[in-house]
Design a protein around this motif. Structure first.
Motif, short mmCIF file in Angstrom:
data_model
loop_
_atom_site.label_atom_id
_atom_site.label_comp_id
_atom_site.label_asym_id
_atom_site.label_seq_id
_atom_site.Cartn_x
_atom_site.Cartn_y
_atom_site.Cartn_z
N GLN A 478 -24.92 -12.85 -80.45
CA GLN A 478 -25.79 -13.94 -80.08
C GLN A 478 -25.10 -14.84 -79.05
N ASP A 489 -33.01 -16.60 -77.05
CA ASP A 489 -34.03 -15.86 -77.78
C ASP A 489 -35.08 -15.32 -76.80
N CYS A 506 -31.33 -20.08 -84.85
CA CYS A 506 -30.67 -18.79 -85.01
C CYS A 506 -31.15 -18.11 -86.29
N GLN A 512 -32.60 -11.98 -80.62
CA GLN A 512 -31.57 -12.97 -80.34
C GLN A 512 -30.21 -12.32 -80.11
#
Length: 560
Positions: A478, A489, A506, A512
């Motif tokens: 991420q 995202d 998150c 993501q």
């Protein structure tokens, strides 16, 4: 969690003294005949906590009905039950030791019937057993006992406001090693938490300079004024949420999970500075063995303080859970990292990963929040590891063998499985980066005007190093911003060219996750599309989207 739930919890206090939860509370106590007397025991070294503090706190077993005999009973049980040898150090005296009385000089006085010899004497006893002593006060004029039932009459004046230098110097002279500063008075007075706790931290520094005995500071504003943004610079630990259970009620996994979620601020945590989701409810009446294991697993993966709150002298079955060495080793890992969510293939079935000291080592929790047992896949790529890794069941203390690509485990409803996984580091995983810069534009990946709303589209802007341009590349692939609270995202899990690239809470889902490639592209793991400056724009405000990977410089990025 909200303040109303916490207030109702205080309202139930008088009903259920037998219930115990370990609230990391540290109570300030004093002798009416020996105010300010230095402790006569040999000093116990007290340094900045290199690992999350472990110990026991009085509040949830005793509420405000505490005295020297109760504390000595628990101290003896901590030693005899093997908790001391397992690493539990602090004995924290919480709310109720002091009823707001002071002498003519303004020094704190306590009831000599409850505290024979004064607070220095009980500190001496704690230190004589090789343990450390914690005390409690409030940042405001009046402590929690003035606003909420505690099992004693209302106690006006039991806060330290107006007496910071005097009180913290007195605590240090008594020999205390840690002080928890609550926020009931501060909250009711509408004080600014950051400046108030900075004044408290400064006062503690002056006390330490005078006595040579450091006091660890535990901040407790219940996350009301986002302490994870400022508390690491002035304290050892800070509460991120309301009390874990409502006084007078049994512990609840819903509350455990809510506090676990509220404490997810990984960029705030480092050795010596810890998010505090509140004390353990392990061993309290109403919690099953499976719930105790799940609760311990979540606190361990968080690297949270471990403060027991049950009655150590009467507990049964708790010692093996509280002393499990592999679980404690995960919590106490030298890197001081907090675990983060790296996958959630199905809603409520989640994987959390904590990077451990030593190359290629992870602690992993597979958490099932749903109402039925379910399969959870722990993919090694999500952990930032190469394809082959060795897996170990921590609670079972059993090696499960070497696996390829992933490990699949069935997790019962509302429970967790705790694992360690060891393999080779995947290149580029877990990298902290200051900025993501477009090759064509020379401008940085930016969130407009420091916005934090879900769905805010990412853009290009002149690089300035501010928090809306500081990104972390996690082991779960991420890109996080704002201290790990928001992730880059693909909007609505889009997989088509033109999908906006935004920030969102998150969640570990594939939209993501991003691969950073040797050709300079950043590709969405779910879509296979590239991070792209729309229409090859280079101006401030150019929006970022997903687009079919090509040869354009508007799809090339540098991680600085």
């Amino acid at each position: 969690m909200n303040i109303e739930r916490r207030r109702r919890g205080r309202g139930f206090l008088g009903r259920a003294m037998a219930i115990g939860i370990a609230v990391l509370s540290l109570a300030v106590a004093q002798s009416s005949t020996a105010a300010g007397r230095p402790s006569t025991s040999a000093p116990v070294p007290s340094v900045a906590a290199a690992t999350p503090p472990m110990g026991w706190a009085s509040w949830n077993t005793y509420a405000a009905a505490i005295n020297a005999d109760a504390i000595r009973t628990q101290v003896d049980a901590i030693v005899a039950g093997g908790l001391k040898s397992a690493g539990y150090q602090y004995v924290d005296i919480d709310e109720g030791w002091w009823q707001g009385t002071r002498d003519a000089a303004g020094d704190i006085t306590v009831d000599s019937a409850d505290w024979p010899g004064g607070m220095g004497a009980v500190v001496d006893y704690i230190h004589s057993k090789g343990l450390k002593a914690g005390i409690y006060t409030d940042a405001g004029r009046d402590g929690c006992g003035y606003y909420y039932p505690t099992g004693r009459p209302a106690a006006p004046g039991s806060g330290s406001e107006g007496h910071y230098d005097q009180d913290f110097l007195q605590f240090s002279r008594w020999g205390f090693d840690l002080v928890k500063v609550d926020w009931c008075g501060g909250d009711h007075e509408g004080l600014d938490a950051r400046s108030t706790y900075q004044a408290i931290s400064d006062s503690i520094g002056r006390a330490t300079a005078s006595t040579g005995r450091p006091l660890l500071l535990s901040i407790c504003d219940w996350g009301r004024q986002a302490p994870w943004n400022w508390a690491p610079g002035m304290s050892t630990l800070w509460r991120d949420s309301d009390d874990l259970i409502i006084w007078g009620q049994s512990p609840s996994m819903d509350h455990v999970l809510a506090n676990f979620d509220a404490a997810m601020h990984p960029d705030a945590q480092s050795p010596g500075h810890y998010n505090d989701p509140d004390m353990l409810v392990v061993g309290l009446p109403g919690f099953t063995a499976a719930q105790n294991r799940t609760h311990m697993s979540l606190w361990a993966i968080s690297g949270a303080p471990l403060l027991a709150g049950n009655n150590i002298a009467t507990m049964s079955g708790t010692p093996s859970r509280a002393r499990q060495p592999e679980v404690l080793a995960i919590d106490q890992d030298a890197l001081g990292r907090q675990g983060v969510k790296v996958a959630e293939d199905q809603e409520g079935r989640q994987v959390y990963s904590k990077v451990l000291a030593g190359s290629g080592r992870r602690a992993v929790v597979a958490l099932n929040r749903t109402d039925s047992a379910g399969v959870i896949d722990v993919r090694f790529a999500d952990l930032g590891l190469a394809d082959t890794a060795a897996v170990r069941d921590v609670w079972g203390a059993t090696d499960l063998g070497s696996m390829t690509t992933s490990y699949r485990v069935t997790v019962p409803a509302h429970q967790a499985v705790l694992l360690t996984v060891a393999g080779a580091e995947k290149p580029g995983a877990g990298t902290r980066v200051a900025a993501v810069t477009g090759q064509q534009s020379g401008r940085c990946l930016d969130i407009d005007n420091h916005a934090t709303a879900n769905g805010t589209q990412a853009q290009l802007w002149d690089c300035n190093g501010q928090d809306n341009q500081r990104w972390t590349r996690t082991a779960g692939q991420q890109f996080t911003v704002y201290g790990g609270t928001k992730c880059l995202d693909a909007m609505n899990a889009g997989t088509t060219a033109g999908t906006p690239v935004v920030i969102w809470d998150c969640n570990g889902q594939r939209n993501q996750q991003w691969s950073v490639n040797s050709d300079g592209t950043i590709r969405g793991a779910q879509s296979g599309l590239c991070l792209d400056a729309s229409q090859a724009g280079t101006a401030n405000g150019t929006k970022l989207i997903l687009w079919t990977c090509g040869a354009g410089d508007n799809q090339l990025w540098h991680l600085n």
